[in-house]
Write an enzyme that holds these catalytic residues in place. Structure first.
Site, PDB file in Angstrom:
ATOM      1  N   HIS A  15       0.904  -0.983   0.232  1.00  0.00           N
ATOM      2  CA  HIS A  15       0.178  -0.140   0.026  1.00  0.00           C
ATOM      3  C   HIS A  15       0.857   1.105  -0.106  1.00  0.00           C
ATOM      4  O   HIS A  15       2.204   1.174  -0.193  1.00  0.00           O
ATOM      5  CB  HIS A  15      -1.016   0.112   0.972  1.00  0.00           C
ATOM      6  CG  HIS A  15      -0.411  -0.316   2.546  1.00  0.00           C
ATOM      7  ND1 HIS A  15      -0.167   0.798   3.381  1.00  0.00           N
ATOM      8  CD2 HIS A  15       0.258  -1.380   3.161  1.00  0.00           C
ATOM      9  CE1 HIS A  15       0.514   0.465   4.369  1.00  0.00           C
ATOM     10  NE2 HIS A  15       0.574  -0.883   4.365  1.00  0.00           N
ATOM     11  N   ALA A  16       0.215   2.424   0.061  1.00  0.00           N
ATOM     12  CA  ALA A  16       0.822   3.745  -0.067  1.00  0.00           C
ATOM     13  C   ALA A  16       2.336   3.882   0.744  1.00  0.00           C
ATOM     14  O   ALA A  16       3.376   4.490   0.348  1.00  0.00           O
ATOM     15  CB  ALA A  16      -0.047   4.879   0.031  1.00  0.00           C
TER      16      ALA A  16
END
Length: 85
Positions: A15-16
């Site tokens: 994820h980010a």
């Protein structure tokens, strides 16, 4: 050329936050870094590229390094993946 495969263990996948940290790790490299999941392969030049792979928990990604610092870069990325994902 050096490469390794890694199976994502994090429940959130790539994820980010870890994608950003991973990008910071490879952005100064002299080697070309590629990441593949299944038949999708990207040259790792930005956070969105690795997130676009959609790597989730249980997926295996393959990192490939080619260039003068490939050995050191591969070791750093492998260590990061094992510690964070």
């Amino acid at each position: 050329m050096k490469s390794f495969e890694y199976t994502i263990k994090d429940v959130h996948g790539i994820h980010a936050r870890p994608a950003t940290e991973l990008f910071k790790l490879v952005k100064g490299t002299q080697s070309t870094v590629k990441v593949a999941k299944g038949d999708k392969e990207i040259t790792f030049k930005g956070v969105m590229g690795i997130m676009a792979l959609g790597a989730k928990q249980g997926d295996t990604v393959k990192f490939t390094f080619e260039g003068p610092d490939e050995e050191a870069e591969m070791a750093a990325v492998k260590e990061f993946m094992e510690a964070n994902l």
